[in-house]
Motif scaffolding. Structure first.
Motif, PDB file in Angstrom:
ATOM      1  N   ILE A  21       7.915  12.383  -3.559  1.00 48.85           N
ATOM      2  CA  ILE A  21       7.866  11.627  -2.583  1.00 48.85           C
ATOM      3  C   ILE A  21       6.697  11.529  -1.681  1.00 48.85           C
ATOM      4  O   ILE A  21       6.334  10.627  -1.039  1.00 48.85           O
ATOM      5  N   GLU A  22       5.981  12.795  -1.364  1.00 51.27           N
ATOM      6  CA  GLU A  22       4.926  12.757  -0.572  1.00 51.27           C
ATOM      7  C   GLU A  22       3.765  11.799  -1.314  1.00 51.27           C
ATOM      8  O   GLU A  22       3.078  11.024  -0.453  1.00 51.27           O
ATOM      9  N   ARG A  23       3.448  11.756  -2.673  1.00 53.77           N
ATOM     10  CA  ARG A  23       2.604  10.934  -3.272  1.00 53.77           C
ATOM     11  C   ARG A  23       3.085   9.690  -3.151  1.00 53.77           C
ATOM     12  O   ARG A  23       2.198   8.885  -3.165  1.00 53.77           O
ATOM     13  N   VAL A  24       4.334   9.383  -3.350  1.00 49.98           N
ATOM     14  CA  VAL A  24       4.661   8.017  -3.168  1.00 49.98           C
ATOM     15  C   VAL A  24       4.391   7.440  -1.927  1.00 49.98           C
ATOM     16  O   VAL A  24       3.730   6.122  -1.577  1.00 49.98           O
ATOM     17  N   GLU A  25       4.488   7.908  -0.664  1.00 50.06           N
ATOM     18  CA  GLU A  25       4.435   7.551   0.647  1.00 50.06           C
ATOM     19  C   GLU A  25       2.809   7.383   0.793  1.00 50.06           C
ATOM     20  O   GLU A  25       2.413   6.490   1.384  1.00 50.06           O
ATOM     21  N   ARG A  26       1.987   8.157   0.353  1.00 46.84           N
ATOM     22  CA  ARG A  26       0.608   8.267   0.531  1.00 46.84           C
ATOM     23  C   ARG A  26       0.048   6.951  -0.580  1.00 46.84           C
ATOM     24  O   ARG A  26      -0.715   6.348  -0.110  1.00 46.84           O
ATOM     25  N   SER A  27       0.649   6.817  -1.473  1.00 45.39           N
ATOM     26  CA  SER A  27       0.105   5.837  -2.330  1.00 45.39           C
ATOM     27  C   SER A  27       0.510   4.256  -2.036  1.00 45.39           C
ATOM     28  O   SER A  27      -0.416   3.497  -1.957  1.00 45.39           O
ATOM     29  N   VAL A  28       1.576   4.425  -1.421  1.00 40.30           N
ATOM     30  CA  VAL A  28       2.214   2.961  -0.747  1.00 40.30           C
ATOM     31  C   VAL A  28       1.136   2.614   0.326  1.00 40.30           C
ATOM     32  O   VAL A  28       0.862   1.643   0.542  1.00 40.30           O
ATOM     33  N   ASP A  29       0.863   3.768   1.215  1.00 35.15           N
ATOM     34  CA  ASP A  29       0.075   3.471   2.405  1.00 35.15           C
ATOM     35  C   ASP A  29      -1.299   3.352   1.970  1.00 35.15           C
ATOM     36  O   ASP A  29      -1.917   2.239   2.589  1.00 35.15           O
ATOM     37  N   ALA A  30      -1.858   3.841   1.055  1.00 36.95           N
ATOM     38  CA  ALA A  30      -3.237   3.454   0.709  1.00 36.95           C
ATOM     39  C   ALA A  30      -3.089   2.154   0.045  1.00 36.95           C
ATOM     40  O   ALA A  30      -4.153   1.115   0.200  1.00 36.95           O
ATOM     41  N   TRP A  31      -2.047   1.622  -0.525  1.00 37.48           N
ATOM     42  CA  TRP A  31      -2.184   0.179  -1.319  1.00 37.48           C
ATOM     43  C   TRP A  31      -1.997  -0.800   0.075  1.00 37.48           C
ATOM     44  O   TRP A  31      -2.767  -1.873  -0.153  1.00 37.48           O
ATOM     45  N   LEU A  32      -1.255  -0.515   0.786  1.00 34.22           N
ATOM     46  CA  LEU A  32      -1.115  -1.414   2.234  1.00 34.22           C
ATOM     47  C   LEU A  32      -2.558  -1.487   2.695  1.00 34.22           C
ATOM     48  O   LEU A  32      -2.843  -2.532   3.160  1.00 34.22           O
ATOM     49  N   HIS A  33      -3.286  -0.669   3.010  1.00 30.97           N
ATOM     50  CA  HIS A  33      -4.358  -0.434   3.669  1.00 30.97           C
ATOM     51  C   HIS A  33      -5.285  -1.384   2.969  1.00 30.97           C
ATOM     52  O   HIS A  33      -6.215  -2.189   3.458  1.00 30.97           O
ATOM     53  N   ALA A  40      -0.194  -2.333   7.130  1.00 29.37           N
ATOM     54  CA  ALA A  40      -0.692  -0.904   7.196  1.00 29.37           C
ATOM     55  C   ALA A  40      -0.757  -0.276   8.679  1.00 29.37           C
ATOM     56  O   ALA A  40      -0.338   0.689   8.891  1.00 29.37           O
ATOM     57  N   ALA A  41      -1.502  -1.582   9.413  1.00 26.72           N
ATOM     58  CA  ALA A  41      -1.799  -1.226  10.673  1.00 26.72           C
ATOM     59  C   ALA A  41      -0.426  -0.798  11.504  1.00 26.72           C
ATOM     60  O   ALA A  41      -0.557  -0.126  12.561  1.00 26.72           O
ATOM     61  N   ALA A  42       0.501  -1.777  11.317  1.00 27.69           N
ATOM     62  CA  ALA A  42       1.701  -1.421  12.202  1.00 27.69           C
ATOM     63  C   ALA A  42       2.487  -0.431  11.561  1.00 27.69           C
ATOM     64  O   ALA A  42       3.654   0.016  12.495  1.00 27.69           O
ATOM     65  N   TRP A  43       2.701   0.089  10.481  1.00 24.15           N
ATOM     66  CA  TRP A  43       3.437   0.881   9.709  1.00 24.15           C
ATOM     67  C   TRP A  43       2.854   2.191   9.325  1.00 24.15           C
ATOM     68  O   TRP A  43       2.329   1.921   8.056  1.00 24.15           O
ATOM     69  N   SER A  44       2.773   3.212  10.017  1.00 19.82           N
ATOM     70  CA  SER A  44       1.902   4.452   9.440  1.00 19.82           C
ATOM     71  C   SER A  44       3.241   5.011   8.550  1.00 19.82           C
ATOM     72  O   SER A  44       4.188   4.488   8.475  1.00 19.82           O
ATOM     73  N   ILE A  45       2.845   5.922   7.869  1.00 16.81           N
ATOM     74  CA  ILE A  45       3.485   6.935   6.862  1.00 16.81           C
ATOM     75  C   ILE A  45       4.896   7.135   7.710  1.00 16.81           C
ATOM     76  O   ILE A  45       6.022   6.979   7.146  1.00 16.81           O
ATOM     77  N   GLU A  46       4.573   7.844   8.749  1.00 15.28           N
ATOM     78  CA  GLU A  46       5.811   8.282   9.526  1.00 15.28           C
ATOM     79  C   GLU A  46       6.724   7.045  10.062  1.00 15.28           C
ATOM     80  O   GLU A  46       7.994   7.387   9.905  1.00 15.28           O
TER      81      GLU A  46
END
Length: 238
Positions: A21-33, A40-46
């Motif tokens: 789940i941690e990798r999922v969150e990081r990967s989605v965040d990186a893809w959005l950036h 990505a700017a509007a929605w951090s991982i948290e």
């Protein structure tokens, strides 16, 4: 116990789920950036995690379907930016891909092979793992997911559905999982035999103990070898 098939939980039974789940969150965040920087700017991982929790709380009808919860979360996150549904689906595919990049416990592959040589194996999961993508499907006759069936463990109906597909009485099926409530108590309430996979040496938290307590899947495979002759293995159900 007259065991003729084994059903297995997936997350935290065949592999640890927290690092996935941690990798999922990081990967989605990186893809959005990289592809949708305004989202990505509007929605951090948290913030995305909190939004997912809000969606889950607002939609108890989706409690059995984590995939639907995740897709709806992305729809909410993308809505102010008018980027179109295609971007939601592209982002969701990142989730699906990374969600199935699991690292199995060391005992999982050999134990599955040993057990599958003796009795049919099936999976019963509340999660969204895809054994085909993961590469473990060859050991299993079929998989039952809460999202597809519309009901989640510990409901008896999900266990009984698996028994019906196997063509076996519940008392001839041993369910194995890490969660005392959803796996052990749920299976027992449906009439199945139960095995608690207790990798960390915790105390059993309820009054009535499971039929078996094991510390890894190798121990379960050894128990099965000692109790089930290879000639009792059944053909895959239709």
């Amino acid at each position: 116990m007259d065991i003729k098939a084994i059903s297995l939980d997936l997350d935290d039974t065949l592999w640890p789920i927290a690092p996935v789940i941690e990798r999922v969150e990081r990967s989605v965040d990186a893809w959005l950036h990289a592809n949708c920087p305004e989202v990505a700017a509007a929605w951090s991982i948290e913030a995305m995690r909190k939004l997912r929790d809000e969606v889950a709380a607002e939609h108890p009808d989706l409690a059995h379907d984590f995939g639907a919860q995740r897709r709806l979360t992305l729809e909410r996150a993308f809505a102010p930016f008018n980027l179109g549904a295609g971007w939601v689906e592209r982002t969701y595919e990142i989730y699906v891909r990374v969600r199935n990049e699991v690292e199995c416990y060391a005992d999982t592959p050999s134990a599955l092979a040993a057990m599958a040589a003796r009795v049919p194996l099936v999976s019963i999961s509340n999660g969204t793992a895809d054994l085909g993508r993961i590469g473990l499907h060859e050991h299993f006759h079929f998989s039952v997911s809460a999202g597809a069936l519309g009901v989640a463990k510990p409901a008896s109906s999900i266990f009984l559905h698996a028994c019906e597909r196997l063509g076996l009485a519940p008392e001839n099926v041993l369910h194995v999982g890490d969660d005392p409530l959803t796996d052990v108590i749920g299976a027992r309430s449906a009439g199945l035999r139960s095995a608690w996979l207790n990798r960390t040496g915790k105390d059993w938290p309820h009054e009535d103990p499971p039929d078996l307590v094991i510390h890894d899947l190798s121990a379960l495979a050894d128990w099965l070898v000692a109790h089930i002759n290879v000639t009792t293995a059944r053909a895959a159900p239709p």
